[in-house]
Every structure is written in C-alpha cells, then in structure tokens.
Design an enzyme around this catalytic site. Structure first.
Site, PDB file in Angstrom:
ATOM      1  N   LEU A  64       1.418  50.722  58.363  1.00 50.59           N
ATOM      2  CA  LEU A  64       2.176  50.243  57.203  1.00 50.59           C
ATOM      3  C   LEU A  64       2.224  48.727  57.168  1.00 50.59           C
ATOM      4  O   LEU A  64       1.928  48.064  58.164  1.00 50.59           O
ATOM      5  CB  LEU A  64       3.604  50.801  57.287  1.00 50.59           C
ATOM      6  CG  LEU A  64       3.689  52.326  57.405  1.00 50.59           C
ATOM      7  CD1 LEU A  64       5.034  52.744  57.972  1.00 50.59           C
ATOM      8  CD2 LEU A  64       3.421  52.986  56.064  1.00 50.59           C
ATOM      9  N   THR A  95       0.751  46.283  62.296  1.00 47.19           N
ATOM     10  CA  THR A  95       0.805  44.995  63.000  1.00 47.19           C
ATOM     11  C   THR A  95       2.170  44.364  62.719  1.00 47.19           C
ATOM     12  O   THR A  95       2.423  43.876  61.619  1.00 47.19           O
ATOM     13  CB  THR A  95      -0.320  44.053  62.514  1.00 47.19           C
ATOM     14  OG1 THR A  95      -1.565  44.736  62.649  1.00 47.19           O
ATOM     15  CG2 THR A  95      -0.343  42.762  63.319  1.00 47.19           C
ATOM     16  N   LYS A 170      -2.282  42.777  70.006  1.00 53.70           N
ATOM     17  CA  LYS A 170      -2.878  42.771  68.655  1.00 53.70           C
ATOM     18  C   LYS A 170      -2.620  41.424  67.962  1.00 53.70           C
ATOM     19  O   LYS A 170      -3.522  40.850  67.330  1.00 53.70           O
ATOM     20  CB  LYS A 170      -2.290  43.933  67.841  1.00 53.70           C
ATOM     21  CG  LYS A 170      -2.491  43.860  66.346  1.00 53.70           C
ATOM     22  CD  LYS A 170      -3.949  43.935  65.935  1.00 53.70           C
ATOM     23  CE  LYS A 170      -4.071  43.810  64.403  1.00 53.70           C
ATOM     24  NZ  LYS A 170      -5.441  43.556  63.971  1.00 53.70           N
TER      25      LYS A 170
HETATM   26  N1  LIG Z   1      -6.643  46.053  56.203  1.00 55.38           N
HETATM   27  C1  LIG Z   1      -7.133  45.765  57.403  1.00 55.38           C
HETATM   28  O1  LIG Z   1      -8.296  45.401  57.549  1.00 55.38           O
HETATM   29  C2  LIG Z   1      -6.258  45.887  58.634  1.00 55.38           C
HETATM   30  C3  LIG Z   1      -6.874  45.882  59.893  1.00 55.38           C
HETATM   31  C4  LIG Z   1      -6.075  46.019  61.045  1.00 55.38           C
HETATM   32  C5  LIG Z   1      -4.692  46.122  60.917  1.00 55.38           C
HETATM   33  N2  LIG Z   1      -4.123  46.101  59.665  1.00 55.38           N
HETATM   34  C6  LIG Z   1      -2.665  46.251  59.580  1.00 55.38           C
HETATM   35  O2  LIG Z   1      -2.428  47.582  59.125  1.00 55.38           O
HETATM   36  C7  LIG Z   1      -1.262  47.630  58.308  1.00 55.38           C
HETATM   37  C8  LIG Z   1      -1.630  48.211  56.942  1.00 55.38           C
HETATM   38  O3  LIG Z   1      -2.639  47.405  56.341  1.00 55.38           O
HETATM   39  P1  LIG Z   1      -3.392  47.890  54.994  1.00 55.38           P
HETATM   40  O4  LIG Z   1      -4.489  46.895  54.774  1.00 55.38           O
HETATM   41  O5  LIG Z   1      -3.710  49.343  55.041  1.00 55.38           O
HETATM   42  O6  LIG Z   1      -2.240  47.595  53.925  1.00 55.38           O
HETATM   43  P2  LIG Z   1      -2.008  48.260  52.492  1.00 55.38           P
HETATM   44  O7  LIG Z   1      -3.291  48.769  51.919  1.00 55.38           O
HETATM   45  O8  LIG Z   1      -1.230  47.261  51.710  1.00 55.38           O
HETATM   46  O9  LIG Z   1      -1.081  49.534  52.835  1.00 55.38           O
HETATM   47  C9  LIG Z   1       0.241  49.374  53.239  1.00 55.38           C
HETATM   48  C10 LIG Z   1       0.934  50.712  53.296  1.00 55.38           C
HETATM   49  O10 LIG Z   1       2.335  50.489  53.608  1.00 55.38           O
HETATM   50  C11 LIG Z   1       3.129  51.151  52.600  1.00 55.38           C
HETATM   51  N3  LIG Z   1       4.402  50.446  52.393  1.00 55.38           N
HETATM   52  C12 LIG Z   1       4.604  49.118  52.288  1.00 55.38           C
HETATM   53  N4  LIG Z   1       5.908  48.839  52.108  1.00 55.38           N
HETATM   54  C13 LIG Z   1       6.544  50.043  52.086  1.00 55.38           C
HETATM   55  C14 LIG Z   1       7.910  50.413  51.962  1.00 55.38           C
HETATM   56  N5  LIG Z   1       8.889  49.513  51.823  1.00 55.38           N
HETATM   57  N6  LIG Z   1       8.211  51.739  51.986  1.00 55.38           N
HETATM   58  C15 LIG Z   1       7.228  52.671  52.169  1.00 55.38           C
HETATM   59  N7  LIG Z   1       5.915  52.365  52.300  1.00 55.38           N
HETATM   60  C16 LIG Z   1       5.592  51.066  52.280  1.00 55.38           C
HETATM   61  C17 LIG Z   1       2.256  51.111  51.368  1.00 55.38           C
HETATM   62  O11 LIG Z   1       2.731  52.005  50.390  1.00 55.38           O
HETATM   63  P3  LIG Z   1       2.372  51.737  48.819  1.00 55.38           P
HETATM   64  O12 LIG Z   1       0.969  52.200  48.653  1.00 55.38           O
HETATM   65  O13 LIG Z   1       3.378  52.520  48.095  1.00 55.38           O
HETATM   66  O14 LIG Z   1       2.520  50.246  48.592  1.00 55.38           O
HETATM   67  C18 LIG Z   1       0.902  51.488  51.969  1.00 55.38           C
HETATM   68  O15 LIG Z   1       0.833  52.859  52.250  1.00 55.38           O
HETATM   69  C19 LIG Z   1      -0.731  46.185  58.256  1.00 55.38           C
HETATM   70  O16 LIG Z   1       0.257  46.029  59.247  1.00 55.38           O
HETATM   71  C20 LIG Z   1      -1.973  45.348  58.574  1.00 55.38           C
HETATM   72  O17 LIG Z   1      -1.623  44.082  59.116  1.00 55.38           O
HETATM   73  C21 LIG Z   1      -4.883  46.002  58.530  1.00 55.38           C
END
Ligand SMILES: NC(=O)c1ccc[n+]([C@@H]2O[C@H](COP(=O)([O-])OP(=O)(O)OC[C@H]3O[C@@H](n4cnc5c(N)ncnc54)[C@H](OP(=O)(O)O)[C@@H]3O)[C@@H](O)[C@H]2O)c1
Length: 294
Positions: A64, A95, A170
């Site tokens: 998340l 993260t 991380k």
């Molecule tokens: N993207 C990458 O390449 C990558 C790589 C390694 C680690 N990460 C880490 O992985 C995590 C997710 O990244 P992502 O790229 O997948 O982000 P993302 O596409 O923005 O997804 C975020 C998720 O969190 C949910 N969310 C956010 N605020 C919320 C709330 N208040 N209540 C309930 N659900 C909530 C979102 O729901 P909604 O869809 O409803 O907004 C969505 O399911 C982060 O911590 C990021 O730093 C990302």
C-alpha cells in the site's frame, strides 16, 4: 493456496497476476473497486471488504501507499483485523517507516495471527515475473512459514532481522537509486550540447561505472522522455519517490543522522511533482533536468 491481496494498485495487481499464474486461489479487495476488474476478469474473487477477504483465505498480502493506508486497511471498522484472524499469515510489503511495521506486528499478534514484513526491490515487471528482491523482517519461524510464498514472488529473499529490519533495509536500498536519477539528469545536462540521439546517449552512459542497475531497465523510458515520446505506463511514480525520500529523511532524524544527498534529491523530485510530473514515472526526473532552461 487461498491468498488474499488487499490493495490492488500497480504492485498489488502485478503480484496478484503472478500468484494467479501459479494457480493459487486469489481473492482481492481495493478501496477503488474499478481497479479489481482486470483481476476479476482473469478469475480472481472480489471480496466485499478487507474483513471478508481475510475471512476466506490462509494468507493476506498488502502493498500500500503509506502508513495511513495500512491503518485504514488493517484497523478500519471492516478492516483485515476486525474479524477472527487467528492462525492467519499477513505479509506486509509496503515501503514505510520500520516502527509502522513494528506497531502493526503487535496488533496482529494480539489477534493470534502472524505478520512478516517484506518490502521489495524491483518494480511492476519483476513483480509480474516473480523476480522481486524481498527484504523480510520477522521471527525466524514466521519468516520460514512465509518463505515458500515469498519465493514465488521474489528472485531473492533476505531475512534482515525482526520486524522493522526489512523496511530499514528497503529504505537503504532505494536511497542511492533516487540520488542516481538526479545525478543522471545532471550528466545528461552536461551532454546536451553534443546533440547525441537519446537512445545512444543512454546506451553509452549505461555501459560505464557510474551507471545504476536501474538504467538497464528504465533507460528506454528515460530516452523516451528525452525524445518527447510516450514512455508507457509509469511503474514507480515521482509522488511515491517523494514519499520514500521523506520517510528515509524522517528515519535518519530519529537515528540522529542527516542525509544531505537524499535531501537534495527530495527537493528535485518535489520540484518535478510541482511541475505536474507527480504521477509520471521516476525516470522522468533526469530528462526534466536535462531539458530545463539554462
Ligand atoms: N511501483 C513500484 O515500482 C514499487 C516498487 C517497490 C515498492 N513500491 C512500494 O509499494 C507500495 C505500493 O506502490 P504502488 O506503486 O503499487 O502504488 P499505487 O499503485 O499507488 O497503489 C497504492 C495502493 O494503496 C491503496 N491505498 C492508498 N491509500 C489508501 C487508503 N487510505 N485506504 C485504503 N487503501 C489505500 C490504493 O488504493 P486506491 O487504488 O483506492 O488508491 C492502492 O491499492 C508503496 O509503498 C511503494 O513505495 C512500489
């Protein structure tokens, strides 16, 4: 195995695809329900609430945005921990600051369940292919229980210590990467007057000691931004990088240290977000710097 994925953003959806491809019985829930549709079309069950999701599975995976999202998902009135969670395995992969995971672990334990943290290196492509790098934190027995599942998502799993140690590792691995994007932008700016075609320029820089591994995978995206072409869908956004850098800087403060390179990188990423690039991929940053007016 019956697995629930709560939060099907970019990473959650990619991990769901991977696990469905391995014939697991996957159920999903997401705050914005439309994002579950492609997974439902591919055969995932969609739960009515986080509580209902946790009820029907043996293991729950969350990845998340930040600590507020974790609180909402786990501790909300219909949250993952609102029902009978006894015996379940929770794998938390976001993260965030180590203390967020430590507080969560205590709550999960009170419910008679187990939490392993495993934030990951690697983006959506490696997530779909099961080639992430997992930084696990948790008790030995809990990590051993989670390992078979983690190894289906990750090319490598390192058990870094108790809960909190994985998130600390991380944060550490992401720091040089974000500083690198800004350094690459500055290198590209120096090369601007050479007039070398962006793809060739990235290819030259990628084949030198100053390159990060990231340029090998995201280099074509940097070249596309430089050339003004469509770079394709973002993987890790500028907004999320800002969140990570703020988290690192906050964590260093607690430890009594400072991170001057990370602070400068944060300022550069925040400027990019203010200019409208918040939802662009992180690889937009070096191109923006190279193309700025002098
Ligand atoms: N993207 C990458 O390449 C990558 C790589 C390694 C680690 N990460 C880490 O992985 C995590 C997710 O990244 P992502 O790229 O997948 O982000 P993302 O596409 O923005 O997804 C975020 C998720 O969190 C949910 N969310 C956010 N605020 C919320 C709330 N208040 N209540 C309930 N659900 C909530 C979102 O729901 P909604 O869809 O409803 O907004 C969505 O399911 C982060 O911590 C990021 O730093 C990302």
């Amino acid at each position: 195995m019956k697995i629930g994925i709560a939060g099907t953003g970019r990473m959650g959806a990619a991990i769901a695809q991977r696990l469905m491809g391995l014939n697991h019985d996957v159920a999903v829930w997401n705050r914005t329900p439309e994002k579950t549709k492609p997974l439902a079309d591919a055969g995932a069950k969609v739960a009515a609430s986080p509580a209902a999701l946790a009820d029907g599975v043996e293991a729950v995976i969350t990845i998340l945005t930040d600590d507020r999202a974790i609180d909402a998902l786990y501790n909300g009135p219909q949250g993952l921990l609102s029902g009978d969670a006894r015996g379940k395995l929770f794998i938390e992969m976001s993260t965030v600051r180590p203390d967020v995971e430590m507080v969560l672990e205590a709550k999960v334990r009170q419910k008679g369940a187990v939490l392993v943290e495993c934030p990951v290196g690697g983006t959506t492509g490696p997530a779909r292919e099961g080639k992430l790098f997992g930084f696990a934190g948790g008790a030995d027995a809990d990590v051993a229980r989670a390992r078979p599942l983690l190894e289906q998502m990750c090319r490598r799993v390192e058990h870094c210590g108790p809960v909190g140690a994985g998130t600390r590792m991380k944060l550490a691995i992401n720091l040089p990467l974000y500083v690198y994007w800004q350094a690459l932008g500055e290198a590209l700016l120096l090369c601007r007057s050479l007039g070398i075609e962006p793809g060739r320029l990235i290819d030259i820089l990628a084949d030198t000691s100053g390159a990060s591994n990231a340029i090998k995978t995201r280099g074509p995206s940097v070249a596309a931004y430089l050339a003004g072409r469509d770079p394709g869908p973002p993987a890790m956004t500028v907004d999320l990088v800002c969140k990570d850098l703020r988290t690192m800087i906050g964590e260093a403060k607690v430890l009594g240290g400072t991170l001057p390179a990370a602070e400068t990188a944060l300022k550069c990423f925040e400027d990019a977000a203010k200019s409208g690039l918040g939802s662009a991929d992180q690889s937009a940053l070096p191109a923006r710097w190279a193309k700025r007016e002098l």
